[in-house]
Design a protein around this motif. Structure first.
Motif, PDB file in Angstrom:
ATOM      1  N   PRO A  89       0.867  -1.259   0.276  1.00 52.24           N
ATOM      2  CA  PRO A  89       0.194   0.478   0.311  1.00 52.24           C
ATOM      3  C   PRO A  89       0.895   1.489  -0.201  1.00 52.24           C
ATOM      4  N   LEU A  93      -2.669   6.907   1.650  1.00 53.95           N
ATOM      5  CA  LEU A  93      -3.851   6.526   1.553  1.00 53.95           C
ATOM      6  C   LEU A  93      -4.465   7.731   1.019  1.00 53.95           C
ATOM      7  N   PHE A  95      -8.186   9.050  -0.031  1.00 53.89           N
ATOM      8  CA  PHE A  95      -9.632   8.992   0.042  1.00 53.89           C
ATOM      9  C   PHE A  95     -11.045   9.790  -0.603  1.00 53.89           C
ATOM     10  N   CYS A 352      -6.604  -7.128   9.700  1.00 49.45           N
ATOM     11  CA  CYS A 352      -6.323  -6.513   8.733  1.00 49.45           C
ATOM     12  C   CYS A 352      -7.387  -7.838   7.792  1.00 49.45           C
ATOM     13  N   ALA A 370      -6.952   3.301   8.500  1.00 47.03           N
ATOM     14  CA  ALA A 370      -8.464   3.489   7.491  1.00 47.03           C
ATOM     15  C   ALA A 370      -9.119   2.053   7.704  1.00 47.03           C
ATOM     16  N   ALA A 373     -10.634  -0.662   3.745  1.00 49.14           N
ATOM     17  CA  ALA A 373     -10.062   0.095   2.293  1.00 49.14           C
ATOM     18  C   ALA A 373     -10.536  -0.352   1.087  1.00 49.14           C
ATOM     19  N   ARG A 374     -10.273  -0.425  -0.360  1.00 44.55           N
ATOM     20  CA  ARG A 374     -10.557  -1.165  -1.508  1.00 44.55           C
ATOM     21  C   ARG A 374      -9.065  -1.586  -1.966  1.00 44.55           C
ATOM     22  N   TRP A 375      -9.245  -2.213  -2.528  1.00 42.25           N
ATOM     23  CA  TRP A 375      -7.333  -3.269  -3.261  1.00 42.25           C
ATOM     24  C   TRP A 375      -7.712  -3.663  -4.498  1.00 42.25           C
ATOM     25  N   ILE A 382      -4.954   1.047  -4.602  1.00 41.75           N
ATOM     26  CA  ILE A 382      -5.086   0.999  -3.256  1.00 41.75           C
ATOM     27  C   ILE A 382      -5.301   1.968  -2.312  1.00 41.75           C
ATOM     28  N   THR A 383      -7.411   2.442  -2.409  1.00 43.77           N
ATOM     29  CA  THR A 383      -8.012   3.590  -1.357  1.00 43.77           C
ATOM     30  C   THR A 383      -8.178   3.391  -0.064  1.00 43.77           C
ATOM     31  N   GLY A 384      -8.436   4.973   0.705  1.00 44.46           N
ATOM     32  CA  GLY A 384      -9.001   4.424   1.293  1.00 44.46           C
ATOM     33  C   GLY A 384     -10.711   4.101   1.358  1.00 44.46           C
ATOM     34  N   ARG A 387     -11.925   6.818   7.083  1.00 46.24           N
ATOM     35  CA  ARG A 387     -11.014   6.393   8.130  1.00 46.24           C
ATOM     36  C   ARG A 387     -11.454   5.895   9.313  1.00 46.24           C
TER      37      ARG A 387
END
Length: 397
Positions: A89, A93, A95, A352, A370, A373-375, A382-384, A387
């Motif tokens: 990651p 991040l 969002f 996680c 976060a 999160a998305r991967w 990978i983004t949040g 939070r």
């Protein structure tokens, strides 16, 4: 007017008359022009060759070559589909806006007063001791957060008295219309579209729930039940509630059930029949696609099937440590690990868990700092989503 004057007048009158063959005259002029230009060009080339040769002969070998002309900088296009098998990651991040971002908002209305058409997620705040710190919240697809006021949930517990929150990944049906909660000696099912509650008596310390099409698999103390959502009929099934992978919601009722289990050197992927849980096949989980020394040591949490891929949280061996946190994506047919998210060594153990997939093929997981999160394993992005969200989360697939 004498003859001389007349001749002079005729000469003057015809001076501006064009030739009778203008095209022939034009081609002749063009021919002369081309001949002149070729002669000039030949002289120019000769001068350039002589001058260039002279300069080259006089230039010192140490002199730098002439600077290239200045032009726009072109950045090569990178194909994001070629992300490597091991990814990490980013340090920070981003969002971007997301419908799930309201998951941390307080409830504004009880479910009994305003049922949902479809729930996107359930959330329950937890205190420092990992105990429930308020009612379960229901995030509807209309963006409104509701409180689950139609039932009071007790913590799950095992024979040793260990307790855990009743809200766990897997309790929300893939269509977001139902929630099912394991309780000691019973299963509670809530119709979120009507706020109705059903209670199904079952023996034992029940802890875990996962939806398999229109059935609920619920179990705990080495026993798993399959409960039909519509008629509440229950029977035991030979699968592990701890190891069974949440099926793909697009698969039919008779689709095989998959389990992930074991430890490194004995990690296996088992396929079982949907009805009795009879073993159909068993594959050894391999990590040949990963660079050395990466490997999966052990899976934890719920695994999730999407098409022919499974995502699960895991403890891994990385380039830094044996026992790092990670997320693995596997081929559900062969057991081969195709992608690995290396989350490093500075995270809490079991930090996680995977919470499912989105409809774009991205894995949704818990991640510090976060809350969610998305991967995307294919691109490595990978983004949040939310939070710093402390609590238990269940998502609709």
């Amino acid at each position: 007017m004498n003859e001389q004057d007349l001749r002079q007048l005729l000469i003057v009158s015809v001076e501006d008359v064009l030739p009778s063959q203008p095209a022939t005259a034009g081609w002749e002029r063009a021919r002369r022009t081309r001949r002149t230009r070729r002669a000039v060009a030949a002289v120019a080339v000769a001068v350039a060759l002589v001058g260039g040769g002279t300069v080259a002969a006089l230039r010192s070998p140490a002199d730098p070559p002439p600077a290239p002309p200045v032009g726009p900088t072109v950045t090569p296009t990178v194909d994001p589909s070629h992300a490597g098998p091991v990814q990490r990651p980013p340090a920070e991040l981003t969002f971007p806006p997301d419908p799930l971002a309201r998951l941390g908002d307080p409830a504004t209305v009880p479910l009994s007063a305003r049922p949902v058409q479809r729930a996107l997620a359930l959330f329950q705040p937890l205190d420092e001791e990992n105990r429930a710190d308020g009612p379960v919240r229901v995030l509807g697809d209309d963006g409104v957060v509701r409180s689950l006021d139609v039932v009071t949930l007790a913590p799950t517990r095992d024979a040793g008295g260990n307790e855990a929150p009743a809200l766990k990944p897997g309790v929300l049906s893939p269509d977001g219309r139902w929630a099912a909660f394991a309780q000691t000696n019973e299963l509670i099912m809530v119709d979120l579209t009507s706020a109705g509650v059903r209670r199904v008596p079952l023996d034992g310390y029940l802890e875990l729930v996962v939806w398999a099409n229109d059935r609920v698999l619920v179990g705990g103390d080495n026993r798993t039940y399959a409960v039909d959502r519509d008629d509440e009929a229950a029977s035991t099934i030979d699968v592990s509630a701890w190891e069974v992978v949440a099926p793909d919601p697009e698969a039919g009722r008779e689709a095989a059930l998959i389990e992930l289990g074991g430890e490194w050197g004995g990690l296996t992927l088992r396929s079982r029949t949907a009805r009795e849980g009879t073993i159909r096949s068993e594959e050894r989980i391999t990590a040949d696609a990963l660079p050395s020394p990466y490997k999966v040591n052990e899976f934890y949490g719920r695994g999730w099937l999407h098409g022919e891929r499974i995502a699960s949280a895991a403890w891994i061996t990385s380039s830094e440590i044996d026992g790092a946190e990670g997320v693995a994506v596997l081929d559900a047919r062969t057991g081969a690990v195709t992608h690995l998210l290396d989350l490093g060594r500075e995270r809490a153990k079991g930090c996680c868990p995977v919470l499912g997939w989105d409809n774009q093929g991205a894995v949704l997981l818990r991640l510090e700092p976060a809350g969610l999160a998305r991967w995307n394993p294919e691109t490595g992005e990978i983004t949040g989503i939310v939070r710093d969200l402390r609590g238990a989360i269940a998502l609709a697939s």
